[in-house]
Structure formats: structure tokens, C-alpha cells
Design a protein around this motif. Sequence first.
Motif, PDB file in Angstrom:
ATOM      1  N   THR A  43       5.748  27.798  -0.457  1.00  0.00           N
ATOM      2  CA  THR A  43       6.998  27.719  -1.200  1.00  0.00           C
ATOM      3  C   THR A  43       7.764  28.987  -1.077  1.00  0.00           C
ATOM      4  OG1 THR A  43       6.382  25.957  -2.585  1.00  0.00           O
ATOM      5  CG2 THR A  43       8.404  27.064  -3.226  1.00  0.00           C
ATOM      6  N   HIS A  46       9.553  29.896   2.132  1.00  0.00           N
ATOM      7  CA  HIS A  46      10.765  29.194   2.324  1.00  0.00           C
ATOM      8  C   HIS A  46      12.006  29.937   1.383  1.00  0.00           C
ATOM      9  CE1 HIS A  46       8.684  26.218   4.497  1.00  0.00           C
ATOM     10  NE2 HIS A  46       8.015  25.735   3.325  1.00  0.00           N
ATOM     11  N   PHE A 230      11.183  21.243   1.840  1.00  0.00           N
ATOM     12  CA  PHE A 230      10.330  22.412   2.052  1.00  0.00           C
ATOM     13  C   PHE A 230       8.993  22.205   1.693  1.00  0.00           C
ATOM     14  CE2 PHE A 230      14.710  23.354   1.235  1.00  0.00           C
ATOM     15  CZ  PHE A 230      15.137  24.242   2.312  1.00  0.00           C
TER      16      PHE A 230
END
Length: 288
Positions: A43, A46, A230
Motif C-alpha cells: 500500500t 501505491h 490497489f
Amino acid sequence: MTDVRGDGAGEPAQHTMTPFDDIYDQADPRAFFRELGAFGYRTPHHAQAVFRRLAGLRLRKTGDAVLDLCCSYGINAALLNHDLTLDELNAHYTSPRVVAMTTRELVEHDTAFFRARRRRDAVPVIGLDIAPRAIAYARAVGLLDDGFAENLETTPPSAALLDTARSIRLITITGGASFLSRATFQPLLDNAATPPWVAAFVLRTGSYAPIAEHLARHGLTTEMYTGRTFVQRRFTGAPEQRYAVDAVRALGQDPDGRESAGHFHTALHLARPAAAAGAPPLGDLVTG
């Protein structure tokens, strides 16, 4: 936390995520990267470019700051303000040299490590997390300009945090949104000198609607990016995957090709005043 009970088929059923509770408040981030890196945690990767673009838009004056909610060891701050990738941080914290260090040695090493990679466009970052040792590490190595180990879900904010909140122009979240409510956002928004934008990567297993509804009461309109989701990380096993697939379906979303393919996925939500919605378009902030 993990809730396991019999499902009537002779196999335990998992009803939430695997907790990893022991890695979030250690004296340094090595266990965090070792344990979550083994499952391909992505994460912050992204979020890196999105948060940089948003910081460039929102932080215009001396003293303006980013508040990273659930900031942990300052990973978002490291990626926002330094010429580093998440893969490079993973390699750094799992390297034999770093693994062999004491925490004191690592703090000294990381202070120089991050200083050497500091970007010219670095911005002030304030951290808020319930983990005091993680906050202490991030402050000690220079990742956070200020940090607060406070749980606003259970305890009123300190006067120091409320004073610091005046400088917030952007709130970022890459984990922990499911633990947050109006109790956390209310004092931060009430004390900000101007309404901050809120950018959150939220797991698809939970609803962001209650937070979005509260932000709307402060004049912030939340938009969800629909161009893609994502990857967060791989599942720890079949029970966790079943939980995620069921949770996503219960919210009316389709897990096919996402959770059904073996990973948690997040969606990006951005809240900003209605007058600023679409300027720039959310898609431009994601794709550059």
C-alpha cells in the motif's frame, strides 16, 4: 484481532484479518518489514506518488504540514520525502547488516541513511498513532517533524496535538481506516486553520461511508477512484481469503480478479471541499 470459530464443516472459519499485532509497536521497524514483506505488502508503494502530488498542491506556505494517520514507523513520510522506494526499504530492513544491529545502532544508521536521501521538496510530516515506540523511532531518525502517540478513539487529544493540528493541510492514511471514526477526525478538523484534504487507501473489506459522511459535515466531498483498485498484500491463508471475499461481497462489491485471486485490495478515497472537487481530476492525481 482474529475471531475463529467452528463453521460446521470441521474447519475453523476466520472472520477478520490476521492481526500481526506484535509488529506494530516495536523499538524499530525490522519486524514490520520482515513479517509484512513476506506477504508482499504494497500500500505505501501505491500511495507514494499520489501523496507527493497532493502535498505539492496543498502545502504552499511555510508551516503547512501533512498529518499521517496510523503512521506506524513513519513509512509514508520516508517515501514522501526521500528518494526511496518501498522495495528499497524492504531490502534495507531485511539486509544482514541491518538485521545484526542493535536498535541504538540502527537509529544512528537510519538517521544518516534518510538524511542522505532527503528530497529538496521534502515537506513537514506529523505522525499520529497509538504505538509510542513506533512514533519514537520515526522521530528519532528524522522521519517525523512531530509525532503523537495518542488514541483519539478512546481519549481526548492533547493540547499539543490540537495546537499542531492548525498546520494540517493534508491528512494521509494507508492503513487503519477501519479503526477510525468521527472521534479521531472531529478534533483534527475542528482545529485545522483551513479544511485539510483527506486521502485514504481503504481496504475493500470495510465501508468508508461513515467517515465520508462525517467529513461531509465539515464541507469535504469524498470521491472514490474507480479506475482500479490497489493490492495491499497476499492472504495469510485460505481462511483469511474466505473472510475477505465474503466481506467484499457483503458490501456489494465484486471480488473476482481481486480478493478471489489471492490479495487484499484497497480503494483510494479523496475528500476535498466541493469547490475544489475535480480540480485536478482524481484520475490525474493517480496516473500523473
